[in-house]
Design a protein around this motif. Structure first.
Motif, PDB file in Angstrom:
ATOM      1  N   ALA A 115       9.852   7.438  -0.896  1.00  0.00           N
ATOM      2  CA  ALA A 115       8.834   6.753  -0.074  1.00  0.00           C
ATOM      3  C   ALA A 115       8.573   5.337  -0.587  1.00  0.00           C
ATOM      4  O   ALA A 115       8.279   4.430   0.207  1.00  0.00           O
ATOM      5  CB  ALA A 115       7.535   7.564  -0.055  1.00  0.00           C
TER       6      ALA A 115
ATOM      7  N   PHE B   7       0.294   4.221  -2.661  1.00  0.00           N
ATOM      8  CA  PHE B   7      -0.080   5.595  -2.280  1.00  0.00           C
ATOM      9  C   PHE B   7       0.913   6.606  -2.843  1.00  0.00           C
ATOM     10  O   PHE B   7       0.530   7.700  -3.273  1.00  0.00           O
ATOM     11  CB  PHE B   7      -0.158   5.735  -0.762  1.00  0.00           C
ATOM     12  CG  PHE B   7      -1.173   4.817  -0.107  1.00  0.00           C
ATOM     13  CD1 PHE B   7      -2.330   4.443  -0.775  1.00  0.00           C
ATOM     14  CD2 PHE B   7      -0.972   4.330   1.178  1.00  0.00           C
ATOM     15  CE1 PHE B   7      -3.257   3.597  -0.173  1.00  0.00           C
ATOM     16  CE2 PHE B   7      -1.895   3.485   1.784  1.00  0.00           C
ATOM     17  CZ  PHE B   7      -3.041   3.118   1.103  1.00  0.00           C
ATOM     18  N   ALA B   8       2.188   6.257  -2.829  1.00  0.00           N
ATOM     19  CA  ALA B   8       3.203   7.188  -3.338  1.00  0.00           C
ATOM     20  C   ALA B   8       3.038   7.388  -4.844  1.00  0.00           C
ATOM     21  O   ALA B   8       3.094   8.510  -5.343  1.00  0.00           O
ATOM     22  CB  ALA B   8       4.606   6.664  -3.017  1.00  0.00           C
TER      23      ALA B   8
ATOM     24  N   PRO C 269       3.060  -5.650   5.229  1.00  0.00           N
ATOM     25  CA  PRO C 269       1.728  -5.499   5.811  1.00  0.00           C
ATOM     26  C   PRO C 269       0.797  -6.622   5.356  1.00  0.00           C
ATOM     27  O   PRO C 269       1.094  -7.324   4.387  1.00  0.00           O
ATOM     28  CB  PRO C 269       1.261  -4.142   5.291  1.00  0.00           C
ATOM     29  CG  PRO C 269       2.098  -3.840   4.107  1.00  0.00           C
ATOM     30  CD  PRO C 269       3.383  -4.569   4.276  1.00  0.00           C
TER      31      PRO C 269
ATOM     32  N   ASP D 179      11.393   3.335   0.802  1.00  0.00           N
ATOM     33  CA  ASP D 179      11.177   3.186   2.248  1.00  0.00           C
ATOM     34  C   ASP D 179      10.222   2.022   2.517  1.00  0.00           C
ATOM     35  O   ASP D 179      10.478   1.165   3.361  1.00  0.00           O
ATOM     36  CB  ASP D 179      10.561   4.461   2.839  1.00  0.00           C
ATOM     37  CG  ASP D 179      11.602   5.433   3.401  1.00  0.00           C
ATOM     38  OD1 ASP D 179      12.812   5.197   3.216  1.00  0.00           O
ATOM     39  OD2 ASP D 179      11.193   6.427   4.017  1.00  0.00           O
TER      40      ASP D 179
ATOM     41  N   PRO E 148       0.818  -1.219   0.000  1.00  0.00           N
ATOM     42  CA  PRO E 148       0.000   0.000   0.000  1.00  0.00           C
ATOM     43  C   PRO E 148       0.852   1.270   0.000  1.00  0.00           C
ATOM     44  O   PRO E 148       0.518   2.243  -0.675  1.00  0.00           O
ATOM     45  CB  PRO E 148      -0.829  -0.136   1.270  1.00  0.00           C
ATOM     46  CG  PRO E 148      -0.962  -1.613   1.470  1.00  0.00           C
ATOM     47  CD  PRO E 148       0.361  -2.184   1.030  1.00  0.00           C
ATOM     48  N   GLY E 149       1.965   1.258   0.707  1.00  0.00           N
ATOM     49  CA  GLY E 149       2.803   2.453   0.751  1.00  0.00           C
ATOM     50  C   GLY E 149       3.342   2.831  -0.629  1.00  0.00           C
ATOM     51  O   GLY E 149       3.466   4.014  -0.959  1.00  0.00           O
TER      52      GLY E 149
END
Lengths: 245, 245
Positions: free
Chosen positions: A218, A122-123, A234, A221, A118-119
């Motif tokens: 990101a 989203f980025a 996750p 990351d 998801p990260g």
């Protein structure tokens, strides 16, 4: 009121953003270039970044749609073609999928994208929002990370061949970008220099480039956190198989 | 074709999403509740989550704007009021700022938000995009994380008082949410149950709740990665001061 920067000053400010924030310094890339990533970690990287790659021509189509200038669009459409490819001519998306295949992933799994972090999603979506919602100047300026990509890709090609020779057959994406990215960046830098006429506009362009660097950073990351240290993907995200760890 | 779920089955499916994906299980919360976070780490959490809090009434205004039903809007506007507050009545945003102040942060620094992690910003903005772009049903369903928040907040209140007694004066946000969240969740669950008439719509609602859980989880991932392990905030983001570490 701040004075307008000369083209040289603007270019220096943009380069300083890259020096500070471009993802060439990200710990995930450092590990990659030191040969310290496992095949499973490279799979996670290839799978996740495939989402970014899949949105590049969408991003460029959004920019095309915002320009009223046929001459600009005639140049910019090259990016859509580079990434989507042509009849029998693989584009950047297809080349990235082949890179992911070279890590041992199944093509359908990469295309489905159901296991993307998801990260990362989203980025990448933030990038689409940036080019759709900020000014055209900022949208174009956000592409200027390509000013910095050639050095990173050259280094990567050397290091991948050295440390992960089994990945050699998947490197077409990067060899193509070696020439595409500087050409694109040259046009975009000239365009931004010409169209950022006030200091405020120049600062908006610099800020857009900073935002784009944040978007790239990101993503790494999220990948580092999930697959290197502490190594907690996750719920629902891609998991490295034991044999690839 | 899949058959329509009964209200009980739908509710059970939604609760299963929470069990699997709600951020009550996130390692950052686990550390928090075990008393193992430093003051600096709690500052980083409070500062970053302030961005989420600041967007809650924006999110609810987007939902208000999408409903054509005055009766729905009369109920939903309570959320905007709860978070924005009234004359002399602090709302959720102000209460969160006071929590951040209780960790030792300056109010202006929290409000300015310049040091927010990009990963947190992208996740929160993804929430705004979700409620703006998906169906109203999905927008409402995404709020159903409130079905799970009461247990998490009760536990947090106990654990904060036990482990971080100096934070006691900043807990008004959570005590207010203890009653607000279940009330809001009850209405939203009834509404989703009534308006998700087909199995496809029910699956969309479940998927929206899953997406919202991802949004909450990704925020804590970014915070954990930057401030706990390995502890690498990206360029430009908040850094923990030595004395707060």
């Amino acid at each position: 009121m701040m004075s307008v920067l000369s083209p040289e000053e603007l270019s220096a400010r943009l380069r300083a953003v890259g020096e500070e924030r471009y993802h060439h310094k990200h710990p995930f890339h450092v590990l990659m270039h030191e040969g310290r990533l496992t095949r499973g970690q490279l799979q996670a990287w290839a799978l996740n970044r495939a989402y970014y790659q899949s949105k590049i021509p969408v991003k460029d189509a959004l920019i095309l749609a915002r320009s009223g200038d046929p001459a600009f669009r005639r140049v910019w459409r090259k990016r859509v073609i580079d990434h989507d490819g042509g009849a029998g001519e693989p584009g950047g998306i297809e080349k990235w999928i082949r890179l992911a295949e070279a890590t041992g992933l199944d093509r359908d799994r990469v295309i489905a994208g159901e296991e993307i972090l998801p990260g990362v999603r989203f980025a990448v979506d933030a990038y689409l929002n940036l080019v759709a919602e900020r000014s055209l100047l900022e949208a174009v300026a956000s592409s200027l990370t390509e000013m910095f990509s050639r050095d990173l890709i050259s280094l990567r090609l050397d290091k991948v061949r050295l440390h992960y020779p089994w990945l050699e057959k998947g490197l077409d994406y990067f060899t193509a970008r070696l020439s595409q990215a500087p050409e694109d960046a040259g046009f975009a830098l000239d365009w931004v220099t010409l169209h950022a006429r006030t200091r405020d506009e120049q600062e908006l362009a610099i800020s857009a480039l900073r935002a784009k660097c944040d978007i790239l950073w990101a993503q790494l990351d999220a990948i580092y956190f999930a697959y290197v240290e502490p190594g907690w993907p996750p719920p629902g995200a891609f998991r490295i198989e034991e044999k690839s760890a």
